[in-house]
Design an enzyme around this catalytic site. Structure first.
Site, PDB file in Angstrom:
ATOM      1  N   HIS A   3      57.185  55.958 -26.168  1.00 30.96           N
ATOM      2  CA  HIS A   3      56.188  56.953 -26.558  1.00 30.96           C
ATOM      3  C   HIS A   3      54.859  56.219 -26.577  1.00 30.96           C
ATOM      4  O   HIS A   3      54.835  55.000 -26.347  1.00 30.96           O
ATOM      5  CB  HIS A   3      56.520  57.597 -27.908  1.00 30.96           C
ATOM      6  CG  HIS A   3      56.542  56.668 -29.096  1.00 30.96           C
ATOM      7  ND1 HIS A   3      57.378  55.568 -29.166  1.00 30.96           N
ATOM      8  CD2 HIS A   3      55.830  56.661 -30.263  1.00 30.96           C
ATOM      9  CE1 HIS A   3      57.195  54.951 -30.335  1.00 30.96           C
ATOM     10  NE2 HIS A   3      56.247  55.584 -31.009  1.00 30.96           N
ATOM     11  N   HIS A  55      52.431  55.847 -29.088  1.00 30.06           N
ATOM     12  CA  HIS A  55      51.740  55.366 -30.284  1.00 30.06           C
ATOM     13  C   HIS A  55      51.208  53.965 -29.986  1.00 30.06           C
ATOM     14  O   HIS A  55      51.788  53.219 -29.188  1.00 30.06           O
ATOM     15  CB  HIS A  55      52.688  55.366 -31.484  1.00 30.06           C
ATOM     16  CG  HIS A  55      52.995  56.749 -31.981  1.00 30.06           C
ATOM     17  ND1 HIS A  55      53.954  57.007 -32.934  1.00 30.06           N
ATOM     18  CD2 HIS A  55      52.466  57.961 -31.643  1.00 30.06           C
ATOM     19  CE1 HIS A  55      53.999  58.320 -33.174  1.00 30.06           C
ATOM     20  NE2 HIS A  55      53.118  58.905 -32.402  1.00 30.06           N
ATOM     21  N   HIS A  88      59.901  61.866 -33.873  1.00 34.74           N
ATOM     22  CA  HIS A  88      58.836  60.903 -34.184  1.00 34.74           C
ATOM     23  C   HIS A  88      57.620  61.185 -33.295  1.00 34.74           C
ATOM     24  O   HIS A  88      56.481  61.160 -33.750  1.00 34.74           O
ATOM     25  CB  HIS A  88      59.349  59.480 -33.966  1.00 34.74           C
ATOM     26  CG  HIS A  88      58.321  58.425 -34.180  1.00 34.74           C
ATOM     27  ND1 HIS A  88      57.807  58.117 -35.420  1.00 34.74           N
ATOM     28  CD2 HIS A  88      57.687  57.600 -33.296  1.00 34.74           C
ATOM     29  CE1 HIS A  88      56.915  57.147 -35.290  1.00 34.74           C
ATOM     30  NE2 HIS A  88      56.807  56.818 -34.015  1.00 34.74           N
ATOM     31  N   ASP A 108      51.197  51.104 -31.110  1.00 35.17           N
ATOM     32  CA  ASP A 108      51.971  49.858 -31.222  1.00 35.17           C
ATOM     33  C   ASP A 108      53.069  49.766 -30.168  1.00 35.17           C
ATOM     34  O   ASP A 108      53.916  48.863 -30.218  1.00 35.17           O
ATOM     35  CB  ASP A 108      52.576  49.717 -32.634  1.00 35.17           C
ATOM     36  CG  ASP A 108      53.429  50.909 -33.044  1.00 35.17           C
ATOM     37  OD1 ASP A 108      53.054  52.055 -32.763  1.00 35.17           O
ATOM     38  OD2 ASP A 108      54.497  50.687 -33.649  1.00 35.17           O
ATOM     39  N   HIS A 109      53.036  50.688 -29.201  1.00 34.74           N
ATOM     40  CA  HIS A 109      54.040  50.664 -28.123  1.00 34.74           C
ATOM     41  C   HIS A 109      53.422  50.641 -26.731  1.00 34.74           C
ATOM     42  O   HIS A 109      54.146  50.582 -25.751  1.00 34.74           O
ATOM     43  CB  HIS A 109      54.992  51.855 -28.264  1.00 34.74           C
ATOM     44  CG  HIS A 109      55.796  51.813 -29.532  1.00 34.74           C
ATOM     45  ND1 HIS A 109      57.098  51.354 -29.581  1.00 34.74           N
ATOM     46  CD2 HIS A 109      55.448  52.097 -30.817  1.00 34.74           C
ATOM     47  CE1 HIS A 109      57.529  51.389 -30.835  1.00 34.74           C
ATOM     48  NE2 HIS A 109      56.547  51.833 -31.614  1.00 34.74           N
ATOM     49  N   HIS A 136      61.156  48.310 -36.397  1.00 33.21           N
ATOM     50  CA  HIS A 136      60.152  47.812 -37.339  1.00 33.21           C
ATOM     51  C   HIS A 136      60.812  47.352 -38.643  1.00 33.21           C
ATOM     52  O   HIS A 136      60.415  47.753 -39.728  1.00 33.21           O
ATOM     53  CB  HIS A 136      59.119  48.908 -37.621  1.00 33.21           C
ATOM     54  CG  HIS A 136      58.331  49.349 -36.421  1.00 33.21           C
ATOM     55  ND1 HIS A 136      57.690  48.474 -35.574  1.00 33.21           N
ATOM     56  CD2 HIS A 136      58.072  50.590 -35.918  1.00 33.21           C
ATOM     57  CE1 HIS A 136      57.058  49.158 -34.607  1.00 33.21           C
ATOM     58  NE2 HIS A 136      57.286  50.432 -34.797  1.00 33.21           N
ATOM     59  N   ASP A 138      61.583  54.093 -32.441  1.00 35.04           N
ATOM     60  CA  ASP A 138      61.015  54.618 -33.683  1.00 35.04           C
ATOM     61  C   ASP A 138      61.737  55.853 -34.217  1.00 35.04           C
ATOM     62  O   ASP A 138      61.256  56.483 -35.160  1.00 35.04           O
ATOM     63  CB  ASP A 138      59.522  54.893 -33.507  1.00 35.04           C
ATOM     64  CG  ASP A 138      58.705  53.610 -33.543  1.00 35.04           C
ATOM     65  OD1 ASP A 138      59.297  52.531 -33.719  1.00 35.04           O
ATOM     66  OD2 ASP A 138      57.464  53.682 -33.402  1.00 35.04           O
TER      67      ASP A 138
END
Ligand SMILES: [Zn+2]
Length: 268
Positions: A96, A98, A185, A100-101, A252, A207
């Site tokens: 996805h 976001h 998510h 942090d990806h 995480h 996630d």
């Protein structure tokens, strides 16, 4: 499949409050958690799943997440530890978008790019509560232009070299590298199962479940577009792990991450 190797590229860490990590459950207080990408060396090519966060982006837009990231924890740095360069990656798949990806995608303009077909449109027009999650648009000229954030683009980024092949439903990316559609998510979230010749499969929750405790308690993060779908996806992750007799790895979860192989160590 016996020649498949899976490397975890340590991407540093971030901080969130416990009530974000464990939505409406907590306890509150700072939780520092790891961010990593997954590099799969496969007979069909070299696949990178996700690309971590960009330190400068986080410092500028989300400094309250207190990023800690060394040069070796960037995508070019982590690949260099393996004797590789970004150009050695053939395919990048994003679970996805976001921040942090997808922060390292910009280093991979030559790679084939794949994601769920709804993730780029969602990055172009996120819901109000998703704006910070989808705040790094450096991976997509289309998203950067749509949102008036072209200042994030690096030299050489074009529509052509930031266009994605959109997929839907469950997809086998390469033999034994399976993507399972697990929305909630985010609108087009995928998790990943890697099958090997010699060891148990590994199911990466990504996630859908930040941590082991998240999955055990079916408690998703506060960041989501559809919490009902999120719970269903967590149940699906549990079922997939059972059906495939897979080891679970969480996206995480600092305690578990410390036990994972990183750097030049790998799973095969
Ligand atoms: Zn994440």
């Amino acid at each position: 499949m016996s020649d498949t190797k899976v490397y975890l590229l340590d991407g540093g860490s971030l901080v969130l409050d416990g009530f974000h990590v464990f939505w409406n459950r907590g306890p509150g207080g700072e939780i520092r958690f790891p961010v990593y990408s997954i590099l799969i060396e496969h007979a069909e090519g070299r696949f990178l799943i996700d690309s971590g966060y960009d330190y400068d982006h986080v410092m500028k837009v989300l400094p309250f997440e207190k990023p800690q990231q060394s040069k070796a924890q960037t995508i070019p740095g982590a690949l260099a530890e393996l004797g590789l360069e970004p150009k050695d990656v053939g395919v990048v798949f994003n679970s996805h978008f976001h921040f942090d990806h997808c922060g390292g995608n910009k280093y991979l303009p030559h790679a084939k790019r794949i994601c769920h077909k709804l993730e780029v449109p969602q990055t172009c027009s996120p819901e109000p509560f998703e704006v910070l999650g989808y705040s790094d648009v450096s991976f997509s000229v289309e998203a950067a232009e749509t949102r008036g954030m072209t200042d994030q683009l690096i030299d050489g980024a074009t529509r052509e070299n930031t266009t994605f092949e959109g997929i839907e439903g469950d997809v086998e990316l390469a033999k034994g590298v399976k993507l399972f559609f697990t929305p909630g998510h985010s609108i087009g979230h995928y998790n990943l199962l890697g099958e090997f010749g010699t060891r148990k499969p590994i199911l990466f929750s990504i996630d859908a479940a930040y941590t082991q405790k998240s999955l055990e308690t079916l408690c998703q993060a506060s960041f989501h577009i559809d919490p009902d779908a999120g719970v269903q996806s967590m149940r699906r992750v549990k079922q997939l792990a059972e059906d495939h007799e897979a080891d679970l790895m969480f996206s995480h979860d600092m305690e578990n991450f410390k036990t994972y192989k990183t750097g030049t160590q790998f799973y095969r």
